[in-house]
Design a protein around this motif. Structure first.
Motif, PDB file in Angstrom:
ATOM      1  N   ALA A  72       0.860  -1.191   0.000  1.00 40.72           N
ATOM      2  CA  ALA A  72       0.000   0.000   0.000  1.00 40.72           C
ATOM      3  C   ALA A  72       0.888   1.229   0.000  1.00 40.72           C
ATOM      4  O   ALA A  72       2.024   1.195   0.480  1.00 40.72           O
ATOM      5  CB  ALA A  72      -0.911   0.011   1.221  1.00 40.72           C
ATOM      6  N   SER A 104       0.403   5.739   0.274  1.00 39.62           N
ATOM      7  CA  SER A 104      -0.497   6.895   0.364  1.00 39.62           C
ATOM      8  C   SER A 104       0.323   8.132   0.712  1.00 39.62           C
ATOM      9  O   SER A 104       1.438   8.041   1.199  1.00 39.62           O
ATOM     10  CB  SER A 104      -1.567   6.656   1.434  1.00 39.62           C
ATOM     11  N   ARG A 105      -0.285   9.295   0.445  1.00 44.18           N
ATOM     12  CA  ARG A 105       0.355  10.570   0.780  1.00 44.18           C
ATOM     13  C   ARG A 105      -0.323  11.143   2.022  1.00 44.18           C
ATOM     14  O   ARG A 105      -1.526  11.008   2.198  1.00 44.18           O
ATOM     15  CB  ARG A 105       0.211  11.562  -0.366  1.00 44.18           C
ATOM     16  N   ASP A 106       0.458  11.825   2.849  1.00 44.93           N
ATOM     17  CA  ASP A 106      -0.128  12.496   4.008  1.00 44.93           C
ATOM     18  C   ASP A 106      -0.536  13.925   3.621  1.00 44.93           C
ATOM     19  O   ASP A 106      -0.459  14.301   2.443  1.00 44.93           O
ATOM     20  CB  ASP A 106       0.844  12.490   5.196  1.00 44.93           C
ATOM     21  N   TRP A 166       5.016  10.600   1.141  1.00 54.76           N
ATOM     22  CA  TRP A 166       4.567   9.223   0.981  1.00 54.76           C
ATOM     23  C   TRP A 166       4.781   8.396   2.244  1.00 54.76           C
ATOM     24  O   TRP A 166       5.781   8.548   2.943  1.00 54.76           O
ATOM     25  CB  TRP A 166       5.324   8.552  -0.154  1.00 54.76           C
ATOM     26  N   THR A 167       3.849   7.484   2.481  1.00 53.11           N
ATOM     27  CA  THR A 167       4.008   6.393   3.436  1.00 53.11           C
ATOM     28  C   THR A 167       3.779   5.129   2.634  1.00 53.11           C
ATOM     29  O   THR A 167       2.743   4.981   1.982  1.00 53.11           O
ATOM     30  CB  THR A 167       2.998   6.487   4.591  1.00 53.11           C
ATOM     31  N   THR A 175       4.278   6.642  -9.581  1.00 55.53           N
ATOM     32  CA  THR A 175       3.442   6.519  -8.384  1.00 55.53           C
ATOM     33  C   THR A 175       3.504   5.086  -7.864  1.00 55.53           C
ATOM     34  O   THR A 175       3.232   4.144  -8.611  1.00 55.53           O
ATOM     35  CB  THR A 175       1.985   6.891  -8.722  1.00 55.53           C
ATOM     36  N   ARG A 195       2.445   1.692  -6.418  1.00 60.52           N
ATOM     37  CA  ARG A 195       1.174   0.964  -6.403  1.00 60.52           C
ATOM     38  C   ARG A 195       1.408  -0.452  -5.883  1.00 60.52           C
ATOM     39  O   ARG A 195       2.512  -0.991  -5.988  1.00 60.52           O
ATOM     40  CB  ARG A 195       0.580   0.892  -7.809  1.00 60.52           C
ATOM     41  N   GLU A 196       0.337  -1.039  -5.399  1.00 65.41           N
ATOM     42  CA  GLU A 196       0.402  -2.407  -4.892  1.00 65.41           C
ATOM     43  C   GLU A 196       0.983  -3.332  -5.963  1.00 65.41           C
ATOM     44  O   GLU A 196       0.621  -3.259  -7.133  1.00 65.41           O
ATOM     45  CB  GLU A 196      -1.000  -2.881  -4.502  1.00 65.41           C
TER      46      GLU A 196
END
Length: 176
Positions: free
Chosen positions: A113, A115-117, A122-123, A143, A145-146
């Motif tokens: 996974a 995501s951006r905060d 990114w995390t 970007t 992605r899984e």
């Protein structure tokens, strides 16, 4: 008289076991329950030595069952060192006994996974449950992605660089 000698020898052996199992750690930093088992080698009489080994093996089994002693094989130790990549954990050195640990400077793990905060950083969570957080102001070229591969390598000053799919990366810190 021989029956008396055998019983006396057995009793002496059991006393040695009791002392050995509860002994203080020895020179090499061994835990008392292991040192107690090893000390049985010093018992001269066969019956007493066997009684010593039986008692010490029982104590070792109990300690392992309670979690007071943990036994890992070399492959398990390597796995722990790999899982610890990105953490500064000097206590992992206990897994280095008997071999020169491999110098892990990079790993390649599947992204689970990303995501951006609120600040746009990114995390990224990768296989094994590791969570890496971006600490610089850069951005990935692609970007995350899984299923993509995250390549994480050791950089200067204790930091790490994560790149996705072989493209330019960002500086990251391992949170979990």
């Amino acid at each position: 008289m021989t029956g008396f000698r055998a019983r006396a020898s057995l009793a002496a052996g059991l006393l040695l076991v009791a002392g050995a199992v509860h002994a203080e750690p020895q020179a090499k930093g061994r835990v008392p329950v292991l040192q107690g088992l090893l000390d049985c080698r010093k018992v001269a009489a066969d019956a007493a030595r066997l009684a010593c080994y039986d008692a010490a093996a029982g104590a070792m089994d109990q300690a392992e069952a309670k979690g007071d002693v943990v036994v890992v094989d070399r492959e398990q130790a390597r796995t722990v060192r790999h899982q610890g990549f990105g953490f500064n954990l000097p206590s992992l050195a206990i897994f280095d006994r008997g071999e020169t640990p491999e110098d892990i400077r990079r790993v390649a793990l599947k992204v689970l996974a990303a995501s951006r905060d609120g600040n746009g950083k990114w995390t990224v969570t990768v296989e094994g449950g590791q969570v890496w957080r971006q600490i610089d102001t850069g951005d990935f070229t692609v970007t995350p992605r899984e299923g993509m591969t995250a390549n994480i390598r050791q950089a200067m000053m204790g930091s790490y660089i994560m790149s996705i799919g072989g493209h330019a990366g960002v500086r990251v810190h391992r949170d979990r």
